[in-house]
Motif scaffolding. Sequence first.
Motif, PDB file in Angstrom:
ATOM      1  N   LEU A 198       0.819  -1.215   0.000  1.00 45.45           N
ATOM      2  CA  LEU A 198       0.000   0.000   0.000  1.00 45.45           C
ATOM      3  C   LEU A 198       0.853   1.266   0.000  1.00 45.45           C
ATOM      4  O   LEU A 198       0.466   2.287  -0.578  1.00 45.45           O
ATOM      5  N   SER A 199       2.019   1.216   0.623  1.00 42.74           N
ATOM      6  CA  SER A 199       2.895   2.384   0.619  1.00 42.74           C
ATOM      7  C   SER A 199       3.418   2.665  -0.790  1.00 42.74           C
ATOM      8  O   SER A 199       3.621   3.823  -1.173  1.00 42.74           O
ATOM      9  N   LEU A 200       3.629   1.615  -1.582  1.00 42.74           N
ATOM     10  CA  LEU A 200       4.063   1.799  -2.969  1.00 42.74           C
ATOM     11  C   LEU A 200       2.970   2.460  -3.796  1.00 42.74           C
ATOM     12  O   LEU A 200       3.234   3.295  -4.663  1.00 42.74           O
ATOM     13  N   GLY A 257       1.445   9.815  -5.453  1.00 45.57           N
ATOM     14  CA  GLY A 257       2.041  11.104  -5.138  1.00 45.57           C
ATOM     15  C   GLY A 257       2.903  11.616  -6.281  1.00 45.57           C
ATOM     16  O   GLY A 257       2.894  12.812  -6.602  1.00 45.57           O
ATOM     17  N   GLU A 258       3.658  10.713  -6.901  1.00 47.47           N
ATOM     18  CA  GLU A 258       4.485  11.097  -8.048  1.00 47.47           C
ATOM     19  C   GLU A 258       3.604  11.589  -9.196  1.00 47.47           C
ATOM     20  O   GLU A 258       3.898  12.603  -9.840  1.00 47.47           O
ATOM     21  N   ALA A 259       2.500  10.868  -9.446  1.00 44.26           N
ATOM     22  CA  ALA A 259       1.615  11.248 -10.542  1.00 44.26           C
ATOM     23  C   ALA A 259       0.991  12.621 -10.296  1.00 44.26           C
ATOM     24  O   ALA A 259       0.974  13.486 -11.178  1.00 44.26           O
ATOM     25  N   CYS A 260       0.472  12.838  -9.100  1.00 42.89           N
ATOM     26  CA  CYS A 260      -0.190  14.102  -8.793  1.00 42.89           C
ATOM     27  C   CYS A 260       0.791  15.279  -8.845  1.00 42.89           C
ATOM     28  O   CYS A 260       0.430  16.382  -9.262  1.00 42.89           O
ATOM     29  N   LEU A 277      -1.981  18.034  -7.320  1.00 42.79           N
ATOM     30  CA  LEU A 277      -1.797  17.785  -5.887  1.00 42.79           C
ATOM     31  C   LEU A 277      -3.081  17.907  -5.067  1.00 42.79           C
ATOM     32  O   LEU A 277      -3.241  17.182  -4.085  1.00 42.79           O
ATOM     33  N   PRO A 278      -4.033  18.808  -5.418  1.00 40.66           N
ATOM     34  CA  PRO A 278      -5.276  18.846  -4.635  1.00 40.66           C
ATOM     35  C   PRO A 278      -6.053  17.534  -4.656  1.00 40.66           C
ATOM     36  O   PRO A 278      -6.893  17.300  -3.780  1.00 40.66           O
ATOM     37  N   LEU A 279      -5.775  16.673  -5.642  1.00 46.32           N
ATOM     38  CA  LEU A 279      -6.477  15.395  -5.716  1.00 46.32           C
ATOM     39  C   LEU A 279      -5.779  14.282  -4.936  1.00 46.32           C
ATOM     40  O   LEU A 279      -6.333  13.187  -4.805  1.00 46.32           O
ATOM     41  N   TYR A 280      -4.569  14.551  -4.432  1.00 47.75           N
ATOM     42  CA  TYR A 280      -3.790  13.448  -3.872  1.00 47.75           C
ATOM     43  C   TYR A 280      -4.498  12.761  -2.701  1.00 47.75           C
ATOM     44  O   TYR A 280      -4.617  11.527  -2.683  1.00 47.75           O
ATOM     45  N   ALA A 290      -7.708  10.842  -3.748  1.00 47.09           N
ATOM     46  CA  ALA A 290      -7.334   9.755  -4.655  1.00 47.09           C
ATOM     47  C   ALA A 290      -6.580   8.654  -3.907  1.00 47.09           C
ATOM     48  O   ALA A 290      -6.777   7.460  -4.181  1.00 47.09           O
ATOM     49  N   CYS A 291      -5.715   9.039  -2.970  1.00 48.76           N
ATOM     50  CA  CYS A 291      -4.973   8.049  -2.200  1.00 48.76           C
ATOM     51  C   CYS A 291      -5.921   7.213  -1.340  1.00 48.76           C
ATOM     52  O   CYS A 291      -5.762   5.989  -1.226  1.00 48.76           O
TER      53      CYS A 291
END
Length: 293
Positions: free
Chosen positions: A156-158, A164-167, A173-176, A179-180
Motif C-alpha cells: 500500500l505504501s508503494l 504522489g508522483e503522478a499528482c 496535488l489537490p487530488l492526492y 485519490a490516495c
Amino acid sequence: MRRDQPPFLLSRPDHPGMSGGQVVTVVGDFDTGLVEAAVSGRWDAGLKTTAAGLLRACLVGEPAGVLVDLQGLADPGGASAALWAAARLWGARTPAVPVVVCLPPAAPLAGVLARRDTGWDLPVYASVPEARAALTAGTARLERLVLHLEPDGSVLSLVAEMLGEACTDWGLLPLYRPACAVLTELVANAIEHAGTSIDVAVTRRRAGLHLAVQDGDRRFPRGPGDVRGDPGDPARRGYGLRLVHAATAAWGALPTRTGKIVWGTLAIAEATADRPRQPAARPLAAPRHGSRR
C-alpha cells in the motif's frame, strides 16, 4: 458520486426487455485501457435499451476507447445505426473517448453507417483485431503509471508513492488525498477478497485522474447501499466503499477475461490544475512485493 447514484457495476445481469438469443456483453482490458462491448441477436426496442444503457455506463468509466462488436447483430434494415452514431457523439464529450464499430463489410448495417449523407462519421472495421489495433494506437499517448503487485498489505505504501508522483508531475496535488484514500481502499479490497496478483494504474485525464485496480477474482464488489450496520463504525466491512462512493466523481467495475477491474474517477476544475507535464523519469526502487512499469 451522489449518495443515491449506484456504482457502475457492469456484470451481465438479466435484462427483462431482452428475448432469447439476444446478448449484450462487455469486457475490459487493463493493459490497453480499452472496453469491448458485443451486441448480438435480433435488433428490437428491448435490445436497444439494454445496449444504450451499457454503452453509457462504459463511457462514464472514461476508458481509453470503446470497441462495439456487432458481428452477431441481426439488423438487416440498419435500424440500430443511429444508436452507434450517438455513442460516438457521447464519447466525443470531455473527456473524449473514441468509439469504433466492428462489422463485416457485406453487412447491410455497414452500408448504412458508411453513407456520407448521414454525417455520422463513425469508424467501422471489418474485424475485432483491426478495430482493436486502431484504438490501441491512440492509447500510446496516455499519461499513465502502472504497478504490478503481490497481494500483501506492505504494497500500500508503494501505491501511495506512485500516486504522489503522478499528482506532483501532472499538477494535480489537490487530488492526492482523496485519490490516495480511494486507491488504497480498492487495492486493500483486492488483497483481502481476491488474493491474486494485482495491477494498479493511475491515468491522467483532462478533468483529473482515472484509477484502476485489476485482480483475478470475477466477483464484483457490492454497492455501498448493500452493506448493513452502523455507518459510523469504520471497522465494519464495506465501510470503505462508502468512502470510495463519496470521494469519486464515478466508480464501478467491469469484467476482464481473467477477473475484473474496479475503477474510479476524480475530477478537478481546470483552473485549479496546473499545466500537465510528462512524468518525471525517477522510477521507484524495485520492491519485494511489487514491480513497476
